[in-house]
Each structure stands twice: as structure tokens, then as C-alpha cells.
Design an enzyme around this catalytic site. Structure first.
Site, PDB file in Angstrom:
ATOM      1  N   TYR A  79       0.833  -1.207   0.000  1.00 25.69           N
ATOM      2  CA  TYR A  79       0.000   0.000   0.000  1.00 25.69           C
ATOM      3  C   TYR A  79       0.867   1.256   0.000  1.00 25.69           C
ATOM      4  CZ  TYR A  79      -3.471   3.455   1.419  1.00 25.69           C
ATOM      5  OH  TYR A  79      -4.275   4.566   1.484  1.00 25.69           O
ATOM      6  N   ARG A  83     -10.509  -1.178   9.924  1.00 19.33           N
ATOM      7  CA  ARG A  83      -9.906   0.032  10.473  1.00 19.33           C
ATOM      8  C   ARG A  83     -10.424   0.301  11.874  1.00 19.33           C
ATOM      9  NH1 ARG A  83      -9.630   3.287   4.744  1.00 19.33           N
ATOM     10  NH2 ARG A  83     -11.346   1.874   4.243  1.00 19.33           N
ATOM     11  N   GLY A 117       0.319  -2.575  21.758  1.00 19.97           N
ATOM     12  CA  GLY A 117       1.405  -1.918  22.482  1.00 19.97           C
ATOM     13  C   GLY A 117       0.917  -1.238  23.739  1.00 19.97           C
ATOM     14  N   GLY A 155      -0.499   1.680  23.804  1.00 19.43           N
ATOM     15  CA  GLY A 155      -1.641   2.545  23.510  1.00 19.43           C
ATOM     16  C   GLY A 155      -1.311   4.023  23.467  1.00 19.43           C
ATOM     17  N   GLN A 177       0.641   5.445  21.174  1.00 22.03           N
ATOM     18  CA  GLN A 177       0.811   5.909  19.801  1.00 22.03           C
ATOM     19  C   GLN A 177      -0.418   6.718  19.393  1.00 22.03           C
ATOM     20  OE1 GLN A 177       0.326   2.830  20.852  1.00 22.03           O
ATOM     21  NE2 GLN A 177      -0.626   1.468  19.338  1.00 22.03           N
ATOM     22  N   PRO A 217       3.754   3.734  13.350  1.00 23.84           N
ATOM     23  CA  PRO A 217       4.259   5.068  13.686  1.00 23.84           C
ATOM     24  C   PRO A 217       3.869   5.476  15.110  1.00 23.84           C
ATOM     25  CG  PRO A 217       3.207   5.069  11.529  1.00 23.84           C
ATOM     26  CD  PRO A 217       2.877   3.756  12.161  1.00 23.84           C
TER      27      PRO A 217
END
Length: 320
Positions: free
Chosen positions: A149, A190, A209, A211, A213, A285
Site C-alpha cells: 500500500y 480500520r 502496544g 496505547g 501511539q 508510527p
């Protein structure tokens, strides 16, 4: 009457765009292979006298499409934009950014139509600068599972820029940040519909993780309004936005994934949410937020729907 080609017309953003264009009195030819799009999204438009739907891959459909009237705008929205799709169909994802996109550019160039390319904030990778401006070069991992993508969108921007410079095609490139709203089902994969669907069922919300991010979320009506403002703008008014012009469309309000999970829960329930911690996503990210200075100054656009209101509207649609 303005006439449009919309590839990816049965996708989330494509279907909203088609509905908006028809509502303002324009004529639309929509193209979609339905690999990831849903015909139900455009069911209300199928009987509209100004809408024509062509099922098929844009790479195969557009070379043989011979509209009897002039086409003014070509919108390249064909993409497998959800991880659910591009992890399962990496080749189709890459081809959408290559073959289908090339066909759309050829079609627009042959007819001197204005061309709109929906790129993505994924090109910024894990940015050092947040909010991130369009001038940020970005970092993507060409070998990652997300690369079909991400890299296809990077190639798409490059190819659009080549057409703009070599044949003078009027190209506009927008880098979209996360959009959400009615029409995005829980099965899309999503995060917003997935969290709201889990909350409606009373299930634990999966948070990867720690959370911490962050992302930013733009309600679909605001996204479409920004896209239209960009496409409708006079070419000379788009300077200084690059060559070809590139503009971020998104909501700069940043929110952590943990806070988003709680906000989605709160949109449908009064009790305390249950959180299910998961391993971090690869190449995830740390922060994601757009600098929308260009959109504000050049397009006079900014989002107007706040997250809590947008989540309530999305939850009402999913509940229905």
C-alpha cells in the site's frame, strides 16, 4: 454540467464522493472492481439518471471507455486502503497503485481532464516532525507488510508528477489522514468501526502496544469537503503548494489509541471499557497528525466535526 470519472467509486470515500457530486447536480461515471468496495454503498445512486456504474478493474475498463460527452474531472480513488485487504491481497494492492493509476492518468491526459490523486499520510512513515507538513520527505519501509500500500502510493505520486511535468496535466495530490464515518463497516478492519463494533457488543477493545501511539481522525463529510475544495480550486490559486500541488487533508487533533478506545466506548455505553492489550504492530508510527496550514490558507478549509460528534454519528450508523 460537470462530468466526472471516479475510480474506486464503491469504496468508503468513493461512495461518499459519488453521492456528493450527484447531489450538486454533476454527472458521474463510477468504476470499481468490487474487490474491496461494496455495491450496497452506491445502491442509492444506481438508479440516478446522472450516474453510470462500470464494474471492472480501472486498468482494463478505462482504456476502452469512450464517453460521448467531455469528461472534466478524473478522481483516482481506487485502492485497497485497509490492512485487512492489503495484507491479504498485496499484489492487487500494488497493482491498484500502478496499473489502475496509470490507466486513470492516461485517460485524463487524453481528454485534458483535471486529475485528482488520493495519496496517504502513510508516506510520512514514523515522522520526526509532528504536525507533519507536505514538505516532509517521509520514511517508508519498502520491504514491510505495509509496503504494497505505502510504496504503491509513493509510486502513484511520482507518476502523477511525471504526467504533470511532461504533458502539462492538471494534477492535484492530497495526502489523506485517517477518515471515518457512516459507510465504514466493522469488517473493514480500520480502528474506529472496529472499536465501536466491539463496544456495541460489550467486547474488550484490542489496543496494540502501550496505547500511547497517536493518530488523528477526520470525519468523512469534512474529508470530502476538503477534497472538493482542492479539486474545484483554480490552478493559479494553488500556489505555493508544490509542483504538482500537494495538500494534507485531515484533522490535526491528535489522540492516543488508548484514548480513542475509551472515546469509542463512551460513544455507545455508560460503563467502564474493557481493554485487551496486544503486541505492538510492526512498523507502527508513534505519532500521526497533519499540518493543515496549506489547506487553511489556500483552500480556506478546516475540519468542523469534532471527534465525539463524529463517533456518535458513526455509532448510530453501525447500530442501524
Amino acid at each position: 454540467m460537470i462530468r466526472h470519472i471516479v475510480t474506486g467509486c464503491a469504496g468508503f470515500l468513493g461512495s461518499h464522493l459519488v453521492h456528493t457530486l450527484l447531489a450538486r447536480g454533476d454527472h458521474v461515471i463510477g468504476v470499481d472492481s468490487l474487490i474491496s468496495g461494496g455495491i450496497d454503498r452506491i445502491s442509492a445512486s444506481l438508479s440516478h439518471p446522472h450516474f453510470q456504474f462500470v464494474r471492472g478493474d480501472a486498468a482494463h475498463v478505462l482504456p476502452g471507455l469512450k464517453p460521448s460527452e467531455r469528461i472534466h474531472y478524473v478522481w483516482a480513488l481506487a485502492a485497497l486502503a485497509s490492512p485487512v485487504h492489503y495484507f491479504k491481497r498485496p499484489l492487487e494492492t500494488a497493482w491498484a497503485g500502478a496499473d489502475a493509476h496509470r490507466a486513470a492518468l492516461d485517460f485524463a491526459a487524453d481528454r485534458a481532464a483535471r486529475f485528482f490523486y488520493t495519496s496517504t499520510s502513510e508516506l510520512y512513515g514514523d515522522p520526526d516532525v509532528v504536525p507533519t507538513p507536505e514538505t516532509y520527505v517521509g520514511r517508508i519501509n519498502s520491504l514491510s507488510l505495509r509496503a504494497p500500500y505505502d510504496a504503491s502510493k509513493l509510486y502513484g505520486e511520482t507518476l502523477a508528477a511525471i504526467f504533470a511535468r511532461s504533458v502539462g496535466l492538471d494534477v492535484r495530490i492530497t495526502r489523506l489522514f485517517n477518515s471515518y464515518g457512516p459507510g465504514m463497516p466493522a469488517s473493514d478492519g480500520r480502528v474506529v468501526p472496529a472499536y465501536i463494533d466491539a463496544a456495541l457488543k460489550g467486547d474488550a477493545l484490542p489496543v496494540h502496544g502501550d496505547g500511547k501511539q497517536t493518530r488523528s481522525f477526520c470525519y468523512v463529510d469534512d474529508t470530502i469537503r476538503g477534497m472538493l475544495a482542492f479539486m474545484d480550486a483554480d490552478r493559479g490559486a494553488l500556489r505555493p503548494a508544490g509542483d504538482p500541488p500537494v495538500i494534507n487533508i485531515g484533522n490535526p487533533a491528535e489522540i492516543s489509541m488508548m484514548a480513542l478506545a475509551r472515546a469509542c466506548w463512551k460513544a455507545v455505553r455508560d460503563d467502564e471499557p474493557r481493554i485487551s492489550p496486544l503486541a505492538p504492530n510492526p512498523d507502527d508510527p508513534r505519532r500521526r497528525s497533519p499540518d493543515i496550514t496549506r489547506a487553511r490558507e489556500i483552500l480556506r478549509w478546516q475540519p468542523t466535526v469534532d471527534l465525539s460528534d463524529g463517533l456518535r454519528r458513526t455509532a448510530a450508523w453501525l447500530r442501524g
